[in-house]
Design a protein around this motif. Structure first.
Motif, mmCIF file in Angstrom:
data_model
loop_
_atom_site.group_PDB
_atom_site.id
_atom_site.type_symbol
_atom_site.label_atom_id
_atom_site.label_comp_id
_atom_site.label_asym_id
_atom_site.label_seq_id
_atom_site.Cartn_x
_atom_site.Cartn_y
_atom_site.Cartn_z
ATOM 1 N N GLU A 153 -60.478 -6.098 16.561
ATOM 2 C CA GLU A 153 -61.386 -5.344 17.432
ATOM 3 C C GLU A 153 -60.683 -4.853 18.698
ATOM 4 N N VAL A 154 -59.747 -5.629 19.217
ATOM 5 C CA VAL A 154 -58.976 -5.207 20.382
ATOM 6 C C VAL A 154 -58.021 -4.080 19.993
ATOM 7 N N TYR A 155 -57.371 -4.217 18.853
ATOM 8 C CA TYR A 155 -56.461 -3.183 18.361
ATOM 9 C C TYR A 155 -57.194 -1.849 18.194
ATOM 10 N N LEU A 156 -58.385 -1.884 17.612
ATOM 11 C CA LEU A 156 -59.155 -0.654 17.412
ATOM 12 C C LEU A 156 -59.555 -0.024 18.743
ATOM 13 N N GLN A 157 -59.883 -0.851 19.739
ATOM 14 C CA GLN A 157 -60.208 -0.326 21.077
ATOM 15 C C GLN A 157 -58.990 0.330 21.710
ATOM 16 N N ILE A 158 -57.831 -0.275 21.573
ATOM 17 C CA ILE A 158 -56.600 0.294 22.116
ATOM 18 C C ILE A 158 -56.310 1.634 21.451
ATOM 19 N N GLN A 159 -56.445 1.681 20.122
ATOM 20 C CA GLN A 159 -56.197 2.930 19.400
ATOM 21 C C GLN A 159 -57.163 4.030 19.838
ATOM 22 N N ALA A 160 -58.439 3.692 19.980
ATOM 23 C CA ALA A 160 -59.434 4.681 20.409
ATOM 24 C C ALA A 160 -59.132 5.166 21.820
ATOM 25 N N SER A 161 -58.756 4.252 22.690
ATOM 26 C CA SER A 161 -58.429 4.616 24.062
ATOM 27 C C SER A 161 -57.197 5.523 24.110
ATOM 28 N N ASN A 162 -56.186 5.188 23.326
ATOM 29 C CA ASN A 162 -54.986 6.024 23.267
ATOM 30 C C ASN A 162 -55.309 7.415 22.738
ATOM 31 N N LYS A 163 -56.155 7.491 21.724
ATOM 32 C CA LYS A 163 -56.539 8.777 21.148
ATOM 33 C C LYS A 163 -57.307 9.611 22.167
ATOM 34 N N ASP A 164 -58.259 8.984 22.841
ATOM 35 C CA ASP A 164 -59.034 9.690 23.864
ATOM 36 C C ASP A 164 -58.134 10.202 24.979
ATOM 37 N N SER A 165 -57.203 9.368 25.404
ATOM 38 C CA SER A 165 -56.269 9.747 26.469
ATOM 39 C C SER A 165 -55.437 10.951 26.061
ATOM 40 N N LEU A 166 -54.916 10.899 24.863
ATOM 41 C CA LEU A 166 -54.084 11.993 24.376
ATOM 42 C C LEU A 166 -54.894 13.273 24.260
ATOM 43 N N GLU A 167 -56.093 13.170 23.719
ATOM 44 C CA GLU A 167 -56.920 14.356 23.538
ATOM 45 C C GLU A 167 -57.343 14.947 24.874
ATOM 46 N N GLN A 168 -57.641 14.114 25.845
ATOM 47 C CA GLN A 168 -58.176 14.590 27.108
ATOM 48 C C GLN A 168 -57.102 15.068 28.068
ATOM 49 N N GLU A 169 -56.002 14.359 28.165
ATOM 50 C CA GLU A 169 -55.021 14.655 29.193
ATOM 51 C C GLU A 169 -53.691 15.136 28.647
ATOM 52 N N GLY A 170 -53.134 14.339 27.785
ATOM 53 C CA GLY A 170 -51.739 14.513 27.432
ATOM 54 C C GLY A 170 -51.420 15.659 26.513
ATOM 55 N N LEU A 171 -52.339 16.054 25.674
ATOM 56 C CA LEU A 171 -52.017 17.058 24.674
ATOM 57 C C LEU A 171 -51.667 18.394 25.305
ATOM 58 N N ASP A 172 -52.469 18.863 26.246
ATOM 59 C CA ASP A 172 -52.162 20.135 26.898
ATOM 60 C C ASP A 172 -50.851 20.051 27.677
ATOM 61 N N ASP A 173 -50.645 18.932 28.370
ATOM 62 C CA ASP A 173 -49.403 18.753 29.122
ATOM 63 C C ASP A 173 -48.200 18.740 28.185
ATOM 64 N N LEU A 174 -48.325 18.056 27.060
ATOM 65 C CA LEU A 174 -47.234 17.986 26.093
ATOM 66 C C LEU A 174 -46.955 19.358 25.496
ATOM 67 N N ARG A 175 -48.006 20.080 25.158
ATOM 68 C CA ARG A 175 -47.813 21.434 24.624
ATOM 69 C C ARG A 175 -47.114 22.316 25.632
ATOM 70 N N ASN A 176 -47.523 22.239 26.886
ATOM 71 C CA ASN A 176 -46.881 23.043 27.936
ATOM 72 C C ASN A 176 -45.419 22.666 28.082
ATOM 73 N N LEU A 177 -45.140 21.364 28.073
ATOM 74 C CA LEU A 177 -43.774 20.886 28.215
ATOM 75 C C LEU A 177 -42.898 21.367 27.069
ATOM 76 N N LEU A 178 -43.448 21.369 25.868
ATOM 77 C CA LEU A 178 -42.676 21.800 24.710
ATOM 78 C C LEU A 178 -42.733 23.305 24.485
ATOM 79 N N GLY A 179 -43.488 24.016 25.307
ATOM 80 C CA GLY A 179 -43.580 25.462 25.156
ATOM 81 C C GLY A 179 -44.363 25.891 23.942
ATOM 82 N N LEU A 180 -45.307 25.049 23.521
ATOM 83 C CA LEU A 180 -46.129 25.365 22.348
ATOM 84 C C LEU A 180 -47.454 25.965 22.786
ATOM 85 N N LYS A 181 -48.009 26.799 21.945
ATOM 86 C CA LYS A 181 -49.314 27.377 22.217
ATOM 87 C C LYS A 181 -50.365 26.519 21.546
ATOM 88 N N GLY A 182 -51.491 26.280 22.223
ATOM 89 C CA GLY A 182 -52.562 25.465 21.655
ATOM 90 C C GLY A 182 -53.526 26.288 20.996
#
Length: 75
Positions: A46-75
Motif C-alpha cells: 500500500e505504501v509502494y502504490l502511494q509512492i507510485q501514484a505520487s510520482n506519477k502525479d508529480s510528473l504529470e503536473q510539473e515535470g513533464l512540461d519542464d522535461l519536454r522543454n529541456l529536451l526540446g520536444l513538442k508536447g
C-alpha cells in the motif's frame, strides 16, 4: 504467482541476497522479517502504490512540461 508454505522460523531466499523469514504467526496475521541489501528498497504494497501514484502525479503536473522543454520536444 509462486505460493510457498512456510512454518515459523522458516525462510525463503530471493535472488541470492534477499531472505524472508516467518517470525510469528498469530491468528490470521503473520510477522515476517526481511534481510536485503540496503540499496534494495522494501515497502509494504500500500505504501509502494502511494509512492507510485505520487510520482506519477508529480510528473504529470510539473515535470513533464519542464522535461519536454529541456529536451526540446513538442508536447
Amino acid at each position: 504467482m509462486l505460493a510457498l508454505t512456510r512454518k515459523k522460523n522458516e525462510s525463503i531466499i530471493i535472488n541470492n541476497n534477499i531472505e524472508i523469514t516467518v517470525l510469528e504467526i498469530k491468528g490470521d496475521q503473520i510477522k515476517i522479517g526481511i534481510k536485503a541489501p540496503r540499496d534494495i528498497p522494501v515497502y509494504r504494497k500500500e505504501v509502494y502504490l502511494q509512492i507510485q501514484a505520487s510520482n506519477k502525479d508529480s510528473l504529470e503536473q510539473e515535470g513533464l512540461d519542464d522535461l519536454r522543454n529541456l529536451l526540446g520536444l513538442k508536447g
